[in-house]
Design a protein around this motif. Structure first.
Motif, mmCIF file in Angstrom:
data_model
loop_
_atom_site.group_PDB
_atom_site.id
_atom_site.type_symbol
_atom_site.label_atom_id
_atom_site.label_comp_id
_atom_site.label_asym_id
_atom_site.label_seq_id
_atom_site.Cartn_x
_atom_site.Cartn_y
_atom_site.Cartn_z
ATOM 1 N N TRP A 1 -23.164 -0.710 -17.940
ATOM 2 C CA TRP A 1 -23.512 -1.946 -17.064
ATOM 3 C C TRP A 1 -23.057 -3.306 -17.278
ATOM 4 O O TRP A 1 -22.744 -4.358 -16.752
ATOM 5 N N THR A 2 -22.999 -3.654 -18.752
ATOM 6 C CA THR A 2 -22.543 -5.020 -19.166
ATOM 7 C C THR A 2 -21.278 -5.326 -18.744
ATOM 8 O O THR A 2 -20.688 -6.108 -18.399
ATOM 9 N N LYS A 3 -20.376 -4.027 -19.108
ATOM 10 C CA LYS A 3 -18.936 -4.148 -18.614
ATOM 11 C C LYS A 3 -18.994 -4.360 -17.105
ATOM 12 O O LYS A 3 -17.932 -5.536 -16.680
ATOM 13 N N ARG A 4 -19.569 -3.748 -16.326
ATOM 14 C CA ARG A 4 -19.389 -3.956 -14.856
ATOM 15 C C ARG A 4 -19.630 -5.192 -14.433
ATOM 16 O O ARG A 4 -19.376 -6.166 -13.428
ATOM 17 N N TYR A 5 -20.994 -5.621 -14.968
ATOM 18 C CA TYR A 5 -21.523 -7.019 -14.816
ATOM 19 C C TYR A 5 -20.557 -8.246 -15.071
ATOM 20 O O TYR A 5 -20.401 -9.337 -14.423
ATOM 21 N N LEU A 6 -20.030 -7.949 -16.204
ATOM 22 C CA LEU A 6 -18.995 -8.733 -16.761
ATOM 23 C C LEU A 6 -17.797 -9.022 -15.915
ATOM 24 O O LEU A 6 -17.280 -10.187 -15.518
ATOM 25 N N MET A 7 -17.500 -7.976 -15.557
ATOM 26 C CA MET A 7 -16.005 -7.930 -14.719
ATOM 27 C C MET A 7 -16.590 -8.548 -13.220
ATOM 28 O O MET A 7 -15.709 -9.380 -12.571
#
Length: 476
Positions: A15-21
């Motif tokens: 989720w951190t990766k998705r939120y960051l993207m």
């Protein structure tokens, strides 16, 4: 070499990766829009400032000129003008009269009349034929509608459109927002992932057979949904632990209950086989053996019936019957073998003619179990009265079986319908497998109704059987 298609990654990383993207894409879109807006606004502001400068210079030239028809004698004005800005005073034909700010290498003796005749006061032209475009802002030197000349303000296009400093500030701002946004997302994700990971670890421990309560306190959680998740898991874990302990204890109790009559029968038969007893005593031993055999047979039948109901293997042979008549019949049959207990009826007139789809055998089994349960609860009390109350409740018939027993402890009430459960006060007084109430509830549900403990205290308990009223024959 096989490749794992559905590779699992940690929730925090996912989720951190998705939120960051998502954040980066959003900031890029915002950056592009902001850059275009900054460029447009900057150019507009510079042009407006240049236009104001041209108008002010035209006003000054007009005021300082000795002749309105000839600007040759007008003194030079040296306002504080940036090096990138070039100001020229020209006559109506475009001939340069006086340059206010004459940059090195740029002097234009005459401007094309097309510039002066152009409708707009701002235009971009190549004045040097060297590929260098200039923004030209013009302002007329006029009085009473008569134009005596023009003030032309020139600025290189690259200077007007240069917004590097503003872009740098925008980039710094977006990078700062990205870092702050990533930090906020990371720590918020950690906060949300922690209880989920806690529940996941707890479920894994339960799967391994460990029911100990986890240490995460739900009181520290502010999010309602996460709080409910953790609280429900803690309650489930505690209940499973308690149920597992109860089942272990009850399994031992069931084994003991089945072993007791077998041991008694074995001992009695061995005494008869070895000739230890003879005559009338031998006959009594045989009677005892038969009685113990009946108890054992009853318990085994309960187990078989319960197992069949649990897998829906017993069909219900339902008939449309008067519920009051069947209830009275079931009570009468029970009282024939329990003369020490008095059963009173409290039946309202509105239910006398109500019909219910019943399986007679299963309905009688439910009533018998409830009456037996009430009788056992009243063991040792002076009075033994059970009241069977029947009322209409909406589209259902409600049957309350009320005893005057010792009641069921509050800590045991939520478990009484669990299979093999027997209360502390009952297990040492009455033999059985603890299947009566669990079996009765399953039978009630098989009839389309329900069975529940309505109330229980030290003056008695009330069990409520709800059965749906059969629809009118005209509706079929």
């Amino acid at each position: 070499m096989s490749i794992q298609k559905n590779k699992r990654i940690p929730l925090l990383q996912h989720w951190t990766k998705r939120y960051l993207m998502t954040l980066v894409v959003g900031l890029i879109v915002i950056g592009i829009i902001s850059a275009l807006w900054i460029r447009h606004t900057t150019i507009e502001n510079r042009i407006d400032l240049t236009r104001f400068m041209a108008e002010q210079t035209a006003s000054q030239v007009l005021n300082l000129s000795e002749s309105r028809t000839d600007l040759e004698g007008s003194p030079e004005i040296n306002p504080q003008i940036r090096e990138e800005t070039h100001v020229f005073v020209v006559d109506p034909t475009g001939r340069t009269i006086s340059p206010f700010n004459r940059p090195e290498g740029l002097y234009i003796r005459s401007f094309p009349t097309s510039i002066l005749e152009y409708e707009e006061d701002v235009q971009v032209v190549d004045l040097t034929n060297e590929g260098d475009n200039y923004y030209v802002v013009k302002a007329p030197i006029e009085e009473q509608g008569i134009i005596f000349g023009w003030v032309l303000v020139l600025q290189k296009e690259e200077f007007v459109t240069s917004v590097e400093q503003e872009y740098s500030q925008l980039i710094m701002m977006l990078l700062s927002m990205a870092v702050l946004g990533w930090g906020a997302i990371y720590f918020q994700s950690r906060r949300l992932v922690a209880p989920i990971k806690y529940v996941s670890n707890g479920v894994r421990k339960i799967k391994e057979g460990t029911y100990q309560k986890m240490e995460l306190s739900s009181d520290s959680i502010k999010e309602e949904e996460v709080y409910e998740l953790v609280e429900s898991f803690n309650e489930m874990s505690s209940r499973l632990e308690q149920l597992e302990e109860t089942r272990t204890t009850l399994l031992a109790g069931v084994t003991h209950e089945l072993k007791t009559p077998v041991t008694s029968i074995s001992g009695l038969l061995q005494a008869l086989d070895q000739g230890v007893v003879e005559g009338e005593e031998a006959k009594s031993f045989i009677k005892f053996s038969l009685k113990e055999t009946e108890k054992l047979q009853t318990m085994v039948e309960d187990l078989l019936v319960f197992n069949s109901l649990a897998v829906d293997a017993i069909p219900m042979n339902k008939e449309r019957l008067l519920v009051v008549n069947e209830l009275k019949e079931a009570v009468t049959q029970w009282r024939a073998s329990h003369t020490s207990c008095e059963v009173k009826h409290d039946i309202s007139a509105e239910v006398e003619d109500l019909e219910v789809n019943l399986d007679i055998v299963r309905f009688q089994q439910i009533i018998t179990n409830l009456l037996n349960n009430g009788l056992q609860a009243m063991a040792g009390r002076d009075s033994s009265v059970i009241v069977v109350r029947v009322r209409a409740q909406g589209k259902n018939v409600r049957v309350d079986v009320c005893d005057e027993g010792i009641g069921i402890p509050a800590t045991e009430q939520e478990f009484i319908f669990e299979r093999f459960f027997r209360g502390e006060g009952k297990k040492y007084q009455t033999r059985g497998l603890g299947l009566g109430l669990a079996l009765s509830r399953m039978l009630a549900e098989g009839l389309g109704g329900s069975l529940a403990l309505t109330s229980s205290d030290d003056v008695g308990s009330v069990f409520t059987l709800i059965l749906p009223i059969a629809p009118d024959k005209d509706d079929n």
